[in-house]
Scaffold this motif. Structure first.
Motif, mmCIF file in Angstrom:
data_model
loop_
_atom_site.group_PDB
_atom_site.id
_atom_site.type_symbol
_atom_site.label_atom_id
_atom_site.label_comp_id
_atom_site.label_asym_id
_atom_site.label_seq_id
_atom_site.Cartn_x
_atom_site.Cartn_y
_atom_site.Cartn_z
ATOM 1 N N MET A 1 58.148 47.543 44.607
ATOM 2 C CA MET A 1 57.764 48.394 43.463
ATOM 3 C C MET A 1 56.409 47.983 42.876
ATOM 4 S SD MET A 1 58.672 50.944 41.624
ATOM 5 C CE MET A 1 60.408 51.240 41.906
ATOM 6 N N ILE A 2 56.195 46.648 42.779
ATOM 7 C CA ILE A 2 54.900 46.137 42.285
ATOM 8 C C ILE A 2 54.383 45.096 43.270
ATOM 9 C CG2 ILE A 2 53.698 44.934 40.406
ATOM 10 C CD1 ILE A 2 55.896 45.780 38.512
ATOM 11 N N THR A 3 53.134 45.250 43.676
ATOM 12 C CA THR A 3 52.498 44.247 44.533
ATOM 13 C C THR A 3 51.173 43.842 43.898
ATOM 14 O OG1 THR A 3 53.455 45.339 46.469
ATOM 15 C CG2 THR A 3 51.689 43.746 46.874
ATOM 16 N N VAL A 4 51.076 42.583 43.537
ATOM 17 C CA VAL A 4 49.850 42.049 42.939
ATOM 18 C C VAL A 4 49.217 41.139 43.984
ATOM 19 C CG1 VAL A 4 48.898 40.623 41.078
ATOM 20 C CG2 VAL A 4 50.841 42.146 40.612
ATOM 21 N N THR A 5 47.943 41.411 44.321
ATOM 22 C CA THR A 5 47.292 40.671 45.397
ATOM 23 C C THR A 5 45.997 40.029 44.916
ATOM 24 O OG1 THR A 5 48.174 42.334 46.929
ATOM 25 C CG2 THR A 5 46.508 40.822 47.793
ATOM 26 N N ASP A 6 45.982 38.727 44.914
ATOM 27 C CA ASP A 6 44.795 37.931 44.539
ATOM 28 C C ASP A 6 44.083 38.506 43.314
ATOM 29 O OD1 ASP A 6 43.068 35.806 44.701
ATOM 30 O OD2 ASP A 6 41.675 36.845 46.033
ATOM 31 N N LEU A 7 44.853 38.758 42.294
ATOM 32 C CA LEU A 7 44.325 39.380 41.074
ATOM 33 C C LEU A 7 43.537 38.375 40.244
ATOM 34 C CD1 LEU A 7 44.289 41.602 38.844
ATOM 35 C CD2 LEU A 7 46.491 40.700 38.094
ATOM 36 N N ARG A 8 42.299 38.731 39.990
ATOM 37 C CA ARG A 8 41.464 37.927 39.094
ATOM 38 C C ARG A 8 41.019 38.795 37.946
ATOM 39 N NH1 ARG A 8 39.619 33.103 41.400
ATOM 40 N NH2 ARG A 8 40.564 32.882 43.437
ATOM 41 N N LEU A 9 40.978 38.192 36.761
ATOM 42 C CA LEU A 9 40.538 38.966 35.614
ATOM 43 C C LEU A 9 39.727 38.086 34.685
ATOM 44 C CD1 LEU A 9 42.110 41.821 33.866
ATOM 45 C CD2 LEU A 9 41.377 39.959 32.417
ATOM 46 N N SER A 10 38.556 38.598 34.327
ATOM 47 C CA SER A 10 37.692 37.861 33.407
ATOM 48 C C SER A 10 37.488 38.666 32.137
ATOM 49 C CB SER A 10 36.316 37.608 34.046
ATOM 50 O OG SER A 10 36.471 36.877 35.245
ATOM 51 N N PHE A 11 37.434 37.959 31.029
ATOM 52 C CA PHE A 11 36.947 38.553 29.780
ATOM 53 C C PHE A 11 35.549 37.994 29.589
ATOM 54 C CE2 PHE A 11 41.614 38.646 28.912
ATOM 55 C CZ PHE A 11 41.747 40.020 28.778
ATOM 56 N N GLY A 12 34.523 38.840 29.691
ATOM 57 C CA GLY A 12 33.154 38.332 29.662
ATOM 58 C C GLY A 12 32.969 37.388 30.841
ATOM 59 N N SER A 13 32.492 36.184 30.565
ATOM 60 C CA SER A 13 32.242 35.249 31.672
ATOM 61 C C SER A 13 33.423 34.295 31.878
ATOM 62 C CB SER A 13 30.970 34.442 31.385
ATOM 63 O OG SER A 13 31.135 33.761 30.158
ATOM 64 N N THR A 14 34.491 34.504 31.112
ATOM 65 C CA THR A 14 35.644 33.597 31.230
ATOM 66 C C THR A 14 36.744 34.209 32.063
ATOM 67 O OG1 THR A 14 35.165 32.882 28.974
ATOM 68 C CG2 THR A 14 37.275 32.193 29.906
ATOM 69 N N GLU A 15 37.028 33.573 33.203
ATOM 70 C CA GLU A 15 38.127 34.068 34.031
ATOM 71 C C GLU A 15 39.447 33.531 33.473
ATOM 72 O OE1 GLU A 15 38.046 34.659 38.581
ATOM 73 O OE2 GLU A 15 39.248 32.837 38.304
ATOM 74 N N VAL A 16 40.405 34.460 33.203
ATOM 75 C CA VAL A 16 41.691 34.025 32.634
ATOM 76 C C VAL A 16 42.858 34.185 33.615
ATOM 77 C CG1 VAL A 16 40.922 34.446 30.274
ATOM 78 C CG2 VAL A 16 42.211 36.215 31.470
ATOM 79 N N HIS A 18 43.415 33.578 37.646
ATOM 80 C CA HIS A 18 42.641 32.959 38.730
ATOM 81 C C HIS A 18 43.227 33.252 40.099
ATOM 82 C CE1 HIS A 18 40.742 30.770 35.467
ATOM 83 N NE2 HIS A 18 41.905 30.236 35.129
ATOM 84 N N GLY A 19 43.537 34.513 40.382
ATOM 85 C CA GLY A 19 44.055 34.815 41.717
ATOM 86 C C GLY A 19 45.573 34.792 41.720
ATOM 87 N N ILE A 20 46.161 35.855 41.185
ATOM 88 C CA ILE A 20 47.625 35.948 41.094
ATOM 89 C C ILE A 20 48.122 36.822 42.244
ATOM 90 C CG2 ILE A 20 49.558 36.851 39.736
ATOM 91 C CD1 ILE A 20 48.450 34.810 38.027
ATOM 92 N N THR A 21 49.100 36.323 42.972
ATOM 93 C CA THR A 21 49.747 37.104 44.018
ATOM 94 C C THR A 21 51.256 37.040 43.781
ATOM 95 O OG1 THR A 21 47.982 36.690 45.618
ATOM 96 C CG2 THR A 21 50.142 37.280 46.517
ATOM 97 N N CYS A 22 51.855 38.211 43.631
ATOM 98 C CA CYS A 22 53.314 38.239 43.449
ATOM 99 C C CYS A 22 53.798 39.657 43.706
ATOM 100 C CB CYS A 22 53.715 37.792 42.039
ATOM 101 S SG CYS A 22 53.162 38.853 40.707
ATOM 102 N N ASP A 23 55.092 39.800 43.932
ATOM 103 C CA ASP A 23 55.609 41.156 44.026
ATOM 104 C C ASP A 23 56.967 41.253 43.362
ATOM 105 O OD1 ASP A 23 57.160 39.936 45.970
ATOM 106 O OD2 ASP A 23 55.824 40.606 47.568
ATOM 107 N N VAL A 24 57.321 42.468 43.039
ATOM 108 C CA VAL A 24 58.582 42.752 42.365
ATOM 109 C C VAL A 24 59.239 43.883 43.144
ATOM 110 C CG1 VAL A 24 59.685 43.473 40.216
ATOM 111 C CG2 VAL A 24 57.562 42.128 40.128
ATOM 112 N N ALA A 25 60.456 43.638 43.626
ATOM 113 C CA ALA A 25 61.151 44.653 44.423
ATOM 114 C C ALA A 25 61.849 45.660 43.520
ATOM 115 C CB ALA A 25 62.180 43.976 45.330
#
Ligand code: ADP
Ligand code: MG
Length: 242
Positions: A1-16, A18-25
């Motif tokens: 149902m949900i697949t998260v692959t190497d998710l990176r997210l920054s606010f401005g220059s700050t990455e909060v 750092h590469g999330i991988t997970c899934d939810v069936a």
């Protein structure tokens, strides 16, 4: 149902994140635990398109959200994913019933009568049939949160996301909200729940994810992770909250 692959997210220059991988069936209940500031809310907000990934991707029920392509699928994801927040976020000038009927009427195009029927059914389901005409200001926190759950369910989502749904509630009314969530889980709803209610995680979750500093440190069955965490960081965190 949900697949998260190497998710990176920054606010401005700050990455909060750092590469999330997970899934939810489909039908799975996943609880996310971790200290304040570890990125739990941000991860959840990526799962319904409230935040845009800087890199990597999030796929929800076949809809892809990436930094480039997210626009096409954003509306579909928002319709398909219900979200419940710590602070309820009900519309204060609308009654409980009107809070529940608004999106089905505006977004799904239901008639007033269809939307009212759906709202009546859902308010009864969360134990609030008698409060349909009450305004949020006249509801207890537990009642307001149950209206918020009914409102999210009115869109008939494929997934429900909960961000600390009981953290703003007095201890004696936490149970009434958890009971509604437990019933939803038993009905087979796919759920991702950020919570400090370790008892709920132990009893209801199929899997628990422990996050720290923008990473998934550990993930596993509740009996394993909550009682026999492998990492020192998870053990230290659990020692503080249990
Ligand atoms: P949690 O829900 O686990 O407490 P958050 O996802 O809210 O953590 O926050 C993770 C990190 O991202 C924190 O360092 C927080 O300060 C930062 N953060 C969250 N939202 C924003 C924002 N809109 N702008 C800048 N920084 C943010
Ligand atoms: Mg949070």
């Amino acid at each position: 149902m949900i697949t998260v692959t190497d998710l990176r997210l920054s606010f401005g220059s700050t990455e909060v994140l750092h590469g999330i991988t997970c899934d939810v069936a489909e039908g799975e209940v996943v609880c996310i635990i971790g200290a304040s500031g570890s990125g739990k809310s941000t991860l959840l907000r990526c799962m319904n398109g409230l935040e845009t990934p800087s890199r990597g991707s999030v796929e929800v029920n076949g809809h892809l959200l990436t930094s480039k392509e997210r626009r096409a699928d954003l509306a579909a994801v928002r319709r398909d994913v219900g979200m419940v927040f710590q602070q309820f976020n009900l519309f204060p000038h609308l009654t409980a019933r009107e809070n529940v009927t608004l999106a089905p009427r505006k977004v799904l195009g239901l008639s007033a009568q269809e939307a009212d029927e759906r709202a009546g059914r859902l308010l009864a389901k969360v134990g609030l049939a008698a409060k349909a005409d009450a305004f949020p200001g006249n509801l207890s926190g537990g009642q307001a949160q149950r209206v918020a759950i009914a409102r999210a369910l009115a869109m008939q989502p494929s997934v429900m996301l909960f961000d600390e749904p009981t953290s703003a509630l007095d201890p004696e009314i936490v149970g009434e909200v958890l009971a509604v969530m437990k019933e939803l889980a038993a009905e087979g709803m796919t759920m991702v729940v950020v919570t400090h209610e370790i008892g709920f995680a132990r009893e209801v979750a199929d899997r628990v994810i422990y996050m720290d500093d923008g990473r998934i440190v550990e993930s596993g069955a509740p009996q394993e992770l909550l009682s026999h965490a492998k990492t020192e960081r998870a053990r230290a965190f659990l020692g503080k909250v249990l």
